[in-house]
Design a protein around this motif. Structure first.
Motif, PDB file in Angstrom:
ATOM      1  N   LYS A   1       0.832  -1.215   0.000  1.00  0.00           N
ATOM      2  CA  LYS A   1       0.000   0.000   0.000  1.00  0.00           C
ATOM      3  C   LYS A   1       0.860   1.256   0.000  1.00  0.00           C
ATOM      4  O   LYS A   1       0.522   2.243  -0.638  1.00  0.00           O
ATOM      5  N   ALA A   2       1.993   1.232   0.682  1.00  0.00           N
ATOM      6  CA  ALA A   2       2.894   2.387   0.690  1.00  0.00           C
ATOM      7  C   ALA A   2       3.597   2.545  -0.659  1.00  0.00           C
ATOM      8  O   ALA A   2       3.790   3.665  -1.138  1.00  0.00           O
ATOM      9  N   ARG A   3       3.958   1.440  -1.284  1.00  0.00           N
ATOM     10  CA  ARG A   3       4.686   1.456  -2.553  1.00  0.00           C
ATOM     11  C   ARG A   3       3.784   1.812  -3.733  1.00  0.00           C
ATOM     12  O   ARG A   3       4.229   2.420  -4.701  1.00  0.00           O
ATOM     13  N   PHE A   4       2.514   1.403  -3.657  1.00  0.00           N
ATOM     14  CA  PHE A   4       1.553   1.609  -4.748  1.00  0.00           C
ATOM     15  C   PHE A   4       0.382   2.426  -4.202  1.00  0.00           C
ATOM     16  O   PHE A   4      -0.629   1.873  -3.770  1.00  0.00           O
ATOM     17  N   PRO A   5       0.493   3.762  -4.220  1.00  0.00           N
ATOM     18  CA  PRO A   5      -0.489   4.607  -3.536  1.00  0.00           C
ATOM     19  C   PRO A   5      -1.910   4.567  -4.091  1.00  0.00           C
ATOM     20  O   PRO A   5      -2.845   4.953  -3.395  1.00  0.00           O
ATOM     21  N   SER A   6      -2.105   4.106  -5.316  1.00  0.00           N
ATOM     22  CA  SER A   6      -3.481   4.051  -5.824  1.00  0.00           C
ATOM     23  C   SER A   6      -4.216   2.784  -5.383  1.00  0.00           C
ATOM     24  O   SER A   6      -5.390   2.611  -5.699  1.00  0.00           O
ATOM     25  N   VAL A   7      -3.550   1.909  -4.620  1.00  0.00           N
ATOM     26  CA  VAL A   7      -4.186   0.696  -4.119  1.00  0.00           C
ATOM     27  C   VAL A   7      -4.981   1.035  -2.863  1.00  0.00           C
ATOM     28  O   VAL A   7      -4.474   1.670  -1.939  1.00  0.00           O
ATOM     29  N   HIS A   8      -6.240   0.606  -2.842  1.00  0.00           N
ATOM     30  CA  HIS A   8      -7.132   0.913  -1.723  1.00  0.00           C
ATOM     31  C   HIS A   8      -7.181  -0.197  -0.688  1.00  0.00           C
ATOM     32  O   HIS A   8      -7.058   0.055   0.506  1.00  0.00           O
ATOM     33  N   LYS A   9      -7.409  -1.426  -1.137  1.00  0.00           N
ATOM     34  CA  LYS A   9      -7.537  -2.568  -0.221  1.00  0.00           C
ATOM     35  C   LYS A   9      -6.767  -3.750  -0.786  1.00  0.00           C
ATOM     36  O   LYS A   9      -6.689  -3.924  -2.006  1.00  0.00           O
ATOM     37  N   ILE A  10      -6.230  -4.568   0.113  1.00  0.00           N
ATOM     38  CA  ILE A  10      -5.474  -5.763  -0.276  1.00  0.00           C
ATOM     39  C   ILE A  10      -5.916  -6.926   0.603  1.00  0.00           C
ATOM     40  O   ILE A  10      -6.073  -6.763   1.821  1.00  0.00           O
ATOM     41  N   ALA A  11      -6.077  -8.096  -0.017  1.00  0.00           N
ATOM     42  CA  ALA A  11      -6.338  -9.331   0.716  1.00  0.00           C
ATOM     43  C   ALA A  11      -5.316 -10.379   0.281  1.00  0.00           C
ATOM     44  O   ALA A  11      -5.057 -10.534  -0.921  1.00  0.00           O
ATOM     45  N   ILE A  12      -4.738 -11.064   1.252  1.00  0.00           N
ATOM     46  CA  ILE A  12      -3.818 -12.171   0.987  1.00  0.00           C
ATOM     47  C   ILE A  12      -4.273 -13.327   1.870  1.00  0.00           C
ATOM     48  O   ILE A  12      -4.302 -13.202   3.091  1.00  0.00           O
ATOM     49  N   VAL A  13      -4.631 -14.439   1.240  1.00  0.00           N
ATOM     50  CA  VAL A  13      -5.099 -15.606   1.973  1.00  0.00           C
ATOM     51  C   VAL A  13      -4.324 -16.815   1.471  1.00  0.00           C
ATOM     52  O   VAL A  13      -4.179 -17.010   0.264  1.00  0.00           O
ATOM     53  N   HIS A  14      -3.818 -17.624   2.405  1.00  0.00           N
ATOM     54  CA  HIS A  14      -3.044 -18.811   2.035  1.00  0.00           C
ATOM     55  C   HIS A  14      -3.614 -20.021   2.753  1.00  0.00           C
ATOM     56  O   HIS A  14      -3.975 -19.945   3.924  1.00  0.00           O
ATOM     57  N   ARG A  15      -3.682 -21.104   2.038  1.00  0.00           N
ATOM     58  CA  ARG A  15      -4.208 -22.347   2.598  1.00  0.00           C
ATOM     59  C   ARG A  15      -3.065 -23.223   3.098  1.00  0.00           C
ATOM     60  O   ARG A  15      -1.972 -23.221   2.535  1.00  0.00           O
ATOM     61  N   THR A  16      -3.341 -23.984   4.146  1.00  0.00           N
ATOM     62  CA  THR A  16      -2.410 -24.993   4.625  1.00  0.00           C
ATOM     63  C   THR A  16      -3.070 -26.359   4.463  1.00  0.00           C
ATOM     64  O   THR A  16      -4.260 -26.464   4.173  1.00  0.00           O
ATOM     65  N   GLY A  17      -2.283 -27.398   4.679  1.00  0.00           N
ATOM     66  CA  GLY A  17      -2.795 -28.747   4.506  1.00  0.00           C
ATOM     67  C   GLY A  17      -2.687 -29.176   3.047  1.00  0.00           C
ATOM     68  O   GLY A  17      -2.019 -28.535   2.237  1.00  0.00           O
ATOM     69  N   VAL A  18      -3.365 -30.259   2.714  1.00  0.00           N
ATOM     70  CA  VAL A  18      -3.310 -30.812   1.360  1.00  0.00           C
ATOM     71  C   VAL A  18      -4.190 -29.987   0.432  1.00  0.00           C
ATOM     72  O   VAL A  18      -5.358 -29.721   0.732  1.00  0.00           O
ATOM     73  N   VAL A  19      -3.610 -29.581  -0.699  1.00  0.00           N
ATOM     74  CA  VAL A  19      -4.327 -28.811  -1.709  1.00  0.00           C
ATOM     75  C   VAL A  19      -4.305 -29.628  -3.007  1.00  0.00           C
ATOM     76  O   VAL A  19      -3.265 -29.753  -3.646  1.00  0.00           O
ATOM     77  N   PRO A  20      -5.449 -30.196  -3.400  1.00  0.00           N
ATOM     78  CA  PRO A  20      -5.486 -31.034  -4.597  1.00  0.00           C
ATOM     79  C   PRO A  20      -5.205 -30.248  -5.883  1.00  0.00           C
ATOM     80  O   PRO A  20      -5.274 -29.016  -5.910  1.00  0.00           O
ATOM     81  N   VAL A  21      -4.945 -30.980  -6.939  1.00  0.00           N
ATOM     82  CA  VAL A  21      -4.730 -30.393  -8.267  1.00  0.00           C
ATOM     83  C   VAL A  21      -5.941 -29.536  -8.645  1.00  0.00           C
ATOM     84  O   VAL A  21      -7.086 -29.889  -8.355  1.00  0.00           O
ATOM     85  N   ALA A  22      -5.677 -28.408  -9.293  1.00  0.00           N
ATOM     86  CA  ALA A  22      -6.679 -27.459  -9.802  1.00  0.00           C
ATOM     87  C   ALA A  22      -7.419 -26.720  -8.684  1.00  0.00           C
ATOM     88  O   ALA A  22      -8.488 -26.173  -8.899  1.00  0.00           O
ATOM     89  N   THR A  23      -6.832 -26.688  -7.496  1.00  0.00           N
ATOM     90  CA  THR A  23      -7.423 -26.011  -6.349  1.00  0.00           C
ATOM     91  C   THR A  23      -6.479 -24.908  -5.881  1.00  0.00           C
ATOM     92  O   THR A  23      -5.270 -25.080  -5.882  1.00  0.00           O
ATOM     93  N   GLU A  24      -7.053 -23.781  -5.439  1.00  0.00           N
ATOM     94  CA  GLU A  24      -6.254 -22.644  -5.012  1.00  0.00           C
ATOM     95  C   GLU A  24      -5.596 -22.882  -3.654  1.00  0.00           C
ATOM     96  O   GLU A  24      -6.237 -23.329  -2.712  1.00  0.00           O
ATOM     97  N   SER A  25      -4.316 -22.513  -3.600  1.00  0.00           N
ATOM     98  CA  SER A  25      -3.577 -22.539  -2.338  1.00  0.00           C
ATOM     99  C   SER A  25      -3.307 -21.128  -1.835  1.00  0.00           C
ATOM    100  O   SER A  25      -3.077 -20.924  -0.654  1.00  0.00           O
ATOM    101  N   VAL A  26      -3.312 -20.160  -2.735  1.00  0.00           N
ATOM    102  CA  VAL A  26      -3.095 -18.769  -2.348  1.00  0.00           C
ATOM    103  C   VAL A  26      -3.993 -17.873  -3.199  1.00  0.00           C
ATOM    104  O   VAL A  26      -4.203 -18.136  -4.386  1.00  0.00           O
ATOM    105  N   MET A  27      -4.530 -16.848  -2.563  1.00  0.00           N
ATOM    106  CA  MET A  27      -5.314 -15.829  -3.263  1.00  0.00           C
ATOM    107  C   MET A  27      -4.798 -14.468  -2.842  1.00  0.00           C
ATOM    108  O   MET A  27      -4.621 -14.207  -1.652  1.00  0.00           O
ATOM    109  N   ILE A  28      -4.586 -13.641  -3.840  1.00  0.00           N
ATOM    110  CA  ILE A  28      -4.199 -12.254  -3.624  1.00  0.00           C
ATOM    111  C   ILE A  28      -5.174 -11.417  -4.424  1.00  0.00           C
ATOM    112  O   ILE A  28      -5.371 -11.661  -5.626  1.00  0.00           O
TER     113      ILE A  28
END
Length: 148
Positions: free
Chosen positions: A69-96
């Motif tokens: 947010k400091a580096r890119f001032p036009s950014v308003h909101k940010i979400a970062i979510v990461h999964r733990t455990g087993v993540v099968p093929v074609a399934t999300e492990s991280v979302m930004i």
């Protein structure tokens, strides 16, 4: 609040992440979903299994989001979510996801955030193959610590 981060062992919900970052001043929402692919270097991948140090990883993800947010001032909101455990093929492990006044800065910010998460977050993965083998993969920060 303009930053949301989470580490969870539950399947990730892209609608929840995208709804969080919506902002009335945003002309763009940028989303990245990192998924388990079915092959790596000629080997058939059956799953990835992620481990994390949740307390440290959450703090690192918050730091990355606030730096973005400091580096890119036009950014308003940010979400970062990461999964733990087993993540099968074609399934999300991280979302930004992020909202930005302008798309170009949003794209640049999303890429920057992803690279920093991969470099610094206290999250590790084990890639499991159809032949029964597996490889433990550390992030860049872990590799640096292991070499010192």
């Amino acid at each position: 609040m303009s930053v949301f981060v989470n580490i969870t062992d539950k399947p990730l919900d892209s609608a929840e992440v995208l709804n969080y970052v919506r902002h009335p001043h945003a002309g763009a929402i940028v989303y990245f979903g990192g998924t388990t692919r079915n092959a790596f270097e000629g080997k058939e991948v059956v799953s990835l299994a992620y481990e994390a140090h949740p307390r440290l990883a959450i703090k690192t993800l918050e730091t990355i989001a606030n730096e973005a947010k400091a580096r890119f001032p036009s950014v308003h909101k940010i979400a970062i979510v990461h999964r733990t455990g087993v993540v099968p093929v074609a399934t999300e492990s991280v979302m930004i996801a992020l909202s930005s006044t302008h798309r170009k800065e949003g794209w640049l910010c999303g890429e920057w955030v992803l690279e920093k998460v991969k470099e610094r977050a206290e999250i590790w993965k084990i890639e499991k193959y159809a032949d029964g083998g597996s490889v433990y993969k550390e992030n860049e920060a872990s590799n640096v610590l292991a070499r010192t």
